[in-house]
Design an enzyme around this catalytic site. Structure first.
Site, PDB file in Angstrom:
ATOM      1  N   ASP A 162      49.900  -3.879   3.389  1.00 53.24           N
ATOM      2  CA  ASP A 162      48.967  -3.097   2.456  1.00 53.24           C
ATOM      3  C   ASP A 162      48.049  -3.667   1.079  1.00 53.24           C
ATOM      4  O   ASP A 162      48.881  -3.607   0.111  1.00 53.24           O
ATOM      5  CB  ASP A 162      49.417  -1.644   2.512  1.00 53.24           C
ATOM      6  CG  ASP A 162      48.578  -0.980   1.726  1.00 53.24           C
ATOM      7  OD1 ASP A 162      47.015  -1.412   1.311  1.00 53.24           O
ATOM      8  OD2 ASP A 162      48.607   0.637   2.003  1.00 53.24           O
ATOM      9  N   LYS A 204      39.335  -0.463  -2.267  1.00 46.97           N
ATOM     10  CA  LYS A 204      39.094   0.004  -3.408  1.00 46.97           C
ATOM     11  C   LYS A 204      38.440  -1.160  -4.238  1.00 46.97           C
ATOM     12  O   LYS A 204      37.083  -1.342  -3.827  1.00 46.97           O
ATOM     13  CB  LYS A 204      40.635   0.051  -4.166  1.00 46.97           C
ATOM     14  CG  LYS A 204      41.464   1.299  -4.025  1.00 46.97           C
ATOM     15  CD  LYS A 204      42.273   1.330  -4.654  1.00 46.97           C
ATOM     16  CE  LYS A 204      42.944   2.559  -4.341  1.00 46.97           C
ATOM     17  NZ  LYS A 204      44.269   2.837  -4.147  1.00 46.97           N
ATOM     18  N   PHE A 223      52.289   4.311  -0.385  1.00 51.63           N
ATOM     19  CA  PHE A 223      51.618   4.836  -0.166  1.00 51.63           C
ATOM     20  C   PHE A 223      50.825   4.334   0.740  1.00 51.63           C
ATOM     21  O   PHE A 223      49.787   2.754   0.213  1.00 51.63           O
ATOM     22  CB  PHE A 223      51.072   4.920  -1.458  1.00 51.63           C
ATOM     23  CG  PHE A 223      49.704   6.074  -0.974  1.00 51.63           C
ATOM     24  CD1 PHE A 223      50.458   7.283  -1.008  1.00 51.63           C
ATOM     25  CD2 PHE A 223      48.602   5.577  -1.089  1.00 51.63           C
ATOM     26  CE1 PHE A 223      48.744   8.132  -1.038  1.00 51.63           C
ATOM     27  CE2 PHE A 223      47.555   6.587  -1.163  1.00 51.63           C
ATOM     28  CZ  PHE A 223      47.697   8.199  -0.786  1.00 51.63           C
TER      29      PHE A 223
END
Ligand code: PLP
Length: 402
Positions: free
Chosen positions: A222, A251, A137
């Site tokens: 990532d 995040k 993702f």
């Protein structure tokens, strides 16, 4: 405020989300209160964002101080908070250059564009293929969903950008068969988050690096979910002995303020010459001031060391709980990015456990339909862990009882 409620959501919002019934109105550390005044323990951490919990004084101070000085100027100018945040990231990681964005998806968009541009500059336009992994993702822009390995996120949005291939995660032979001199980058999460908290073997990660080197392909990590102390190191690559060429972060980087960053080497950064990429808000003083304060709180040995200890403590308690209920097949993850995979009898029921636990007073997450996920504040206390796990246990008891 009393004019709005959860029902308002269905009237005024695009229906792409299906939020829980309770509406949170206040948070402090690892506790959250809803509009009825009910208290919850937060094991969800805003999906691995609230690394310092809610309203940490260091963040509140950084935000309010900067709010009285300068909010936004655009990248027509640079600003002091952005420069000092970039300096901190460079001093503590492999990176020599930083680009700021406003989210994980945007940090990845920059990463993938840079990988293409670098290959085009140095090897020619035929070297443009990106290899990524199933269940990966990387965000919700068209490029990032296309690199992501979950078909449900691209269905109906075709035509998709081309030159992207997916192979099985943690399977070096599959990558070996797919990689070639046309590959410009291999993109991976060092731990797949949304895909189910999948930790690959160290030998796989090392093998990916070697294959990239053999084919002059860049390795892109990532670390949007794994980054900023979540695994007990500032970034998860630090556990693996493998250094990427490009790393994306978001995040926990802002602890709740929207910010993303792309980190890379001087050599690769050279391809983003003036005018090649940009963002109006990226690197704005407000976001960077908050992120710099978050960085200083996380980058303390006593904070990072506690992360592994808390993982151990929660794991043991979950395993003990499981002796009673037999609902988990496996407890996995690293640091405070944890997954409990449901046993065969409970496949597809993660949402039921999440709802039951919420009703008992704790917020947890799912990572797909078969995995319960926890990504609490790195500062969560033992008492808060105990209270949250007690709520989870009551939730499990209810689901098991039917
Ligand atoms: C959350 C996430 C993203 C997307 O970040 P946004 O801020 O939602 O754009 C990208 N990659 C990974 C690994 C993530 O967990």
């Amino acid at each position: 405020m009393s004019q709005v409620s959860r029902d308002t959501f269905d009237q005024v919002m695009v229906p792409n989300y299906s939020p829980m019934q309770m509406v949170p109105v206040k948070g402090e550390g690892s506790r959250v209160w809803d509009s009825e005044g009910k208290e919850y323990i937060d094991f969800a951490g805003g999906i691995a964002v609230n690394a310092l919990g809610h309203c940490h004084p260091a963040m509140v101070n950084a935000l309010t101080e900067q709010a009285q000085k300068l909010w936004h100027m655009s990248n027509v100018f640079t600003n002091e908070p952005a420069l000092s945040l970039a300096q901190k990231l460079i001093d503590t990681t492999f990176a020599e250059k930083v680009f700021f964005a406003n989210s994980g998806g945007e940090a990845n968009e920059a990463a993938f564009k840079l990988a293409r541009r670098y290959a085009s500059d140095n090897f020619g336009p035929e070297k443009h293929e990106i290899i990524a992994f199933y269940q990966g993702f990387h965000g919700r822009t068209l490029f990032t969903v296309s690199v992501g390995g979950q078909e449900k996120y691209t269905q109906g949005f075709e035509p998709l950008p081309g030159g992207i291939t997916h192979v099985e995660f943690n399977n070096l032979d599959a990558l070996k068969a797919a990689i070639s001199d046309k590959t410009c980058a291999v993109v991976m999460e060092p731990i797949q988050g949304e895909g189910g908290i999948i930790v690959p073997d160290d030998s796989f990660v090392k093998g990916v690096r070697e294959l990239c080197d053999q084919h002059n392909a860049l390795l892109v990590f990532d670390e949007v979910q794994t980054g900023m102390g979540r695994t007990g190191e500032l970034y998860a690559y630090m556990h693996t002995g493998v250094t990427p060429d490009i790393l994306s972060s978001a995040k926990s980087l802002g602890g709740g303020f929207p910010i993303g960053a792309m980190l890379t080497t001087e050599k690769v950064a050279k391809s983003f010459v003036v005018g090649t990429h940009g963002s109006t808000y990226g690197g704005n003083p407000l976001g960077c001031a908050v992120a710099a304060a978050v960085f200083d709180e996380i980058n303390k040995p006593e904070v990072l060391e506690q992360v592994a200890k808390k993982h151990q403590y929660i794991s043991e308690k979950l395993m003990a709980m499981n002796e009673r209920f037999g609902v988990f097949k496996e407890v996995r993850g690293r640091g405070l990015l944890m997954g409990a995979a449901l046993s065969d009898a409970y496949q597809g029921r993660a949402r039921d456990f999440m709802n039951a636990t919420l009703a008992e007073g704790a917020l947890i997450l799912m990572a797909g339909p078969n995995v319960l996920r926890m990504a609490p504040s790195l500062l969560i206390s033992e008492q808060e862990i105990d209270a949250g796990l007690a709520a989870l246990e009551r939730g499990i008891e209810k689901v098991v009882a039917g």
